[in-house]
Design an enzyme around this catalytic site. Structure first.
Site, PDB file in Angstrom:
ATOM      1  N   CYS A 347       0.797  -1.213   0.000  1.00  0.00           N
ATOM      2  CA  CYS A 347       0.000   0.000   0.000  1.00  0.00           C
ATOM      3  C   CYS A 347       0.837   1.275   0.000  1.00  0.00           C
ATOM      4  CB  CYS A 347      -0.845  -0.041   1.271  1.00  0.00           C
ATOM      5  SG  CYS A 347      -1.922   1.327   1.395  1.00  0.00           S
ATOM      6  N   ARG A 450     -12.783   0.528  -5.627  1.00  0.00           N
ATOM      7  CA  ARG A 450     -12.296   0.528  -4.246  1.00  0.00           C
ATOM      8  C   ARG A 450     -11.676   1.874  -3.891  1.00  0.00           C
ATOM      9  NH1 ARG A 450      -8.137  -1.259  -0.542  1.00  0.00           N
ATOM     10  NH2 ARG A 450      -9.277  -2.430   1.040  1.00  0.00           N
TER      11      ARG A 450
HETATM   12  P1  IMP Z   1      -1.196  -7.087   3.708  1.00  0.00           P
HETATM   13  O1  IMP Z   1      -1.777  -8.265   4.421  1.00  0.00           O
HETATM   14  O2  IMP Z   1      -0.319  -6.259   4.574  1.00  0.00           O
HETATM   15  O3  IMP Z   1      -0.521  -7.473   2.436  1.00  0.00           O
HETATM   16  O4  IMP Z   1      -2.428  -6.132   3.337  1.00  0.00           O
HETATM   17  C1  IMP Z   1      -3.561  -6.584   2.643  1.00  0.00           C
HETATM   18  C2  IMP Z   1      -4.625  -5.502   2.681  1.00  0.00           C
HETATM   19  O5  IMP Z   1      -4.160  -4.320   2.023  1.00  0.00           O
HETATM   20  C3  IMP Z   1      -5.900  -5.829   1.945  1.00  0.00           C
HETATM   21  O6  IMP Z   1      -6.781  -6.649   2.678  1.00  0.00           O
HETATM   22  C4  IMP Z   1      -6.487  -4.452   1.675  1.00  0.00           C
HETATM   23  O7  IMP Z   1      -7.193  -3.929   2.763  1.00  0.00           O
HETATM   24  C5  IMP Z   1      -5.263  -3.599   1.494  1.00  0.00           C
HETATM   25  N1  IMP Z   1      -4.959  -3.337   0.083  1.00  0.00           N
HETATM   26  C6  IMP Z   1      -5.081  -4.145  -0.978  1.00  0.00           C
HETATM   27  N2  IMP Z   1      -4.632  -3.559  -2.101  1.00  0.00           N
HETATM   28  C7  IMP Z   1      -4.218  -2.344  -1.748  1.00  0.00           C
HETATM   29  C8  IMP Z   1      -3.639  -1.246  -2.475  1.00  0.00           C
HETATM   30  O8  IMP Z   1      -3.380  -1.296  -3.663  1.00  0.00           O
HETATM   31  N3  IMP Z   1      -3.382  -0.128  -1.744  1.00  0.00           N
HETATM   32  C9  IMP Z   1      -3.652  -0.040  -0.426  1.00  0.00           C
HETATM   33  N4  IMP Z   1      -4.138  -1.055   0.302  1.00  0.00           N
HETATM   34  C10 IMP Z   1      -4.428  -2.194  -0.353  1.00  0.00           C
END
Ligand code: IMP
Length: 536
Positions: A347, A450
């Site tokens: 993100c 989104r």
């Molecule tokens: P991770 O588990 O830290 O990889 O985060 C996953 C979460 O990031 C997802 O469930 C979303 O809420 C969020 N997310 C997914 N795609 C994006 C993006 O492109 N930008 C910001 N947040 C994202």
């Protein structure tokens, strides 16, 4: 009498070792650590995230295996393990949703695809029968030995049914196993000259027990299941069968006994049509997928879903990071809240939008508020290890949602590839340009919705595309998370998640802020080389 303390310092008072614990309750003693309320005192520390604090150990009088992880993930649905997979097109399709549900969690199927494709994925989860592979990779007789090797490399298996058109629901012509191609040096040879045509099959409708019996008798590794026209409908694998028979934690609807399935949608008018298709496919939980959930679109959508589907469908709303945002969605009728903005590993929202919140504070503040109304909170994003899961739950979350941690497993979409000797899988943010482009192509547009960017002439990315290392199968990885979490809670001194939440609220579970140096100390340090193997 003058005594000496443990360090040899003269001490006037008599300290009775047999009463050591009682001294701690004296009002002159300062209790170790801070309560959660004190830790998250915004005036002192600002926003904190998981690595900024540590939980102090409690008292152990039970084995870790006795720790129960049951948790309510929405007002009406309780799971045996608090694990959810993110609705992302490199994380959650039917394969992930089936396997995580078998292990007690739940998968949220992404919507970066057409409504029909998403509904088909939901249907697959709902129709899943233990042990049967309903979407086996098939080839035609004209494919070559090289194609089998490629599948072995990307998927890890080599027992491949050969059908007329190389797809399921087409006439079964044979099967190619590792043994058929073991000594074939010319990889351009078509499969029709090496495949086994005399295949032991079972008829559609066979029970798992019967199929198991046939497999044992035939001494084969794979058992194709065919319909009356001789078309392949599914495949049974001996190795899966042995593993798959018992899933005591499986997340199932109490009445239908089918696996529980969640899916994400946006909050635009065409999402109502999409939702109808998902509900017809058997959907249990809908996740309103928005990076900033406190919007008129989302409130209207929650109200519409509640009015149209009543209590048959639970709504997870979000994402939110403040109690003000949470209050709007709770009032609108949300059955759970997804918390996190800018904390995901892929993100760049906080950097580009300058909006978001450190995840520890977001989870604590929103959960403390939402739990008063019986609305569970899902800590979404930034879960990088088992310790983060224990911390998120200690801060009041009822479940964690994971993207990067589950991407790179055998069950996540996409093929493995090699880069500098490492086996990797692609993982990308739904707000990455990469994902937004696929959305437009596939008339799903989920990624753009989104991030409210469908009408923008210039697409501004809020995520990146990258790769993560191979983590093996969730069939091993989730049990690792379960056991790790049980040990974490044992160290804290609680036997289940309700006890954890109560002990935190009462200030019995203590926390401490970690300086940057403490964080370095808390990780591997001072070694020239090391290998970080997490479980065996
Ligand atoms: P991770 O588990 O830290 O990889 O985060 C996953 C979460 O990031 C997802 O469930 C979303 O809420 C969020 N997310 C997914 N795609 C994006 C993006 O492109 N930008 C910001 N947040 C994202």
């Amino acid at each position: 009498m003058v005594r000496q303390d443990g360090n040899g310092i003269k001490n006037q008072k008599e300290w009775d070792p047999s009463k050591a614990k009682s001294y701690l309750t004296s009002k002159y003693e300062v209790a170790d650590g801070l309560s959660a309320e004190e830790l998250f005192d915004l005036r002192k520390h600002g926003g904190l995230t998981y690595n900024d604090f540590i939980i102090l150990p409690g008292y152990i009088d039970f084995p870790a295996s006795e720790v129960e992880l049951e948790s309510k993930i929405t007002r009406n649905i309780t799971l045996k393990t608090p694990f959810m997979s993110s609705p992302m097109d490199t994380v959650s399709e039917s394969e992930m949703a089936i396997n995580i549900a078998l292990l007690g969690g739940i998968g949220v199927i992404h919507h970066n695809c057409s409504a029909e494709e998403q509904a088909e994925m939901v249907r697959k989860v709902k129709k899943f029968e233990n042990g049967f592979i309903t979407d086996p990779v098939c080839l035609t007789p004209n494919h070559t030995v090289a194609d089998v090797h490629k599948i072995k490399q990307t998927h890890g298996y080599s027992g491949i049914p050969i059908t007329e058109n190389g797809k399921l629901h087409s006439k079964l012509l044979g099967i190619v196993t590792a043994r058929d191609i073991q000594f074939v040096e010319d990889h351009t040879i078509p499969l029709q000259s090496v495949m086994t045509v005399d295949v032991t099959c079972a008829k559609e409708g066979v029970t798992l027990e019967e199929a198991n019996h046939i497999l044992r008798q035939s001494k084969k590794g794979k058992l194709p299941i065919i319909n009356s026209k001789g078309e392949l409908v599914s495949l049974l694998s001996r190795s899966d069968l042995l593993k798959n028979l018992h899933f005591p934690l499986a997340s199932k609807s109490p009445d239908s006994k089918q696996l529980i399935c969640a899916a994400a949608i946006g909050t635009r008018p065409d999402d109502k049509v999409r939702l109808k298709k998902l509900v017809e496919a058997g959907l249990d939980i809908v996740v309103l997928d928005s990076s900033q959930g406190n919007s008129t679109y989302q409130i209207e959508m929650i109200q519409y879903i509640k009015k149209t589907y009543g209590n048959k469908l639970d709504v997870i709303a979000g994402n939110v990071v403040t109690r003000e945002q949470a209050a709007s969605l709770i009032e609108a009728g949300a059955d759970a809240l997804r918390v996190g903005m800018g904390s995901g590993s892929i993100c760049i929202t906080q950097e580009v939008m300058a909006v978001g919140r450190p995840q520890g504070t977001a989870v604590y503040r929103v959960a403390e508020f939402a739990n008063r109304f019986g609305v569970p909170v899902i800590a979404d994003g930034g879960i990088g290890n088992v310790g983060h899961i224990t911390k998120a739950l200690a801060l009041g979350a009822s479940a964690v949602m994971m993207g990067s941690l589950l991407a790179g497993t055998a069950e996540s979409p996409g093929d493995y590839f090699y880069h500098e000797g490492k086996r990797l899988k692609k993982y990308r943010g739904m707000g990455s340009l990469d994902a937004m482009e696929r959305g437009s192509e596939k008339h799903g547009n989920a990624a753009e919705k989104r991030y409210f960017s469908e009408s923008d002439a210039v697409k501004v990315a809020q995520g990146v595309a990258g790769a993560v290392v191979d983590k093996g199968s969730v069939k091993k990885f989730i049990p690792y998370l379960i056991t790790g979490l049980q040990h974490g809670l044992q160290d804290v001194g609680v036997r289940n998640l309700v006890q954890l939440r109560e002990a935190v609220a009462e200030g019995k579970v203590r926390f401490e802020f970690r300086t940057a140096a403490a964080q370095v100390e808390g990780n591997v340090h001072g070694l020239y080389t090391y290998e970080k193997r997490l479980f065996s």
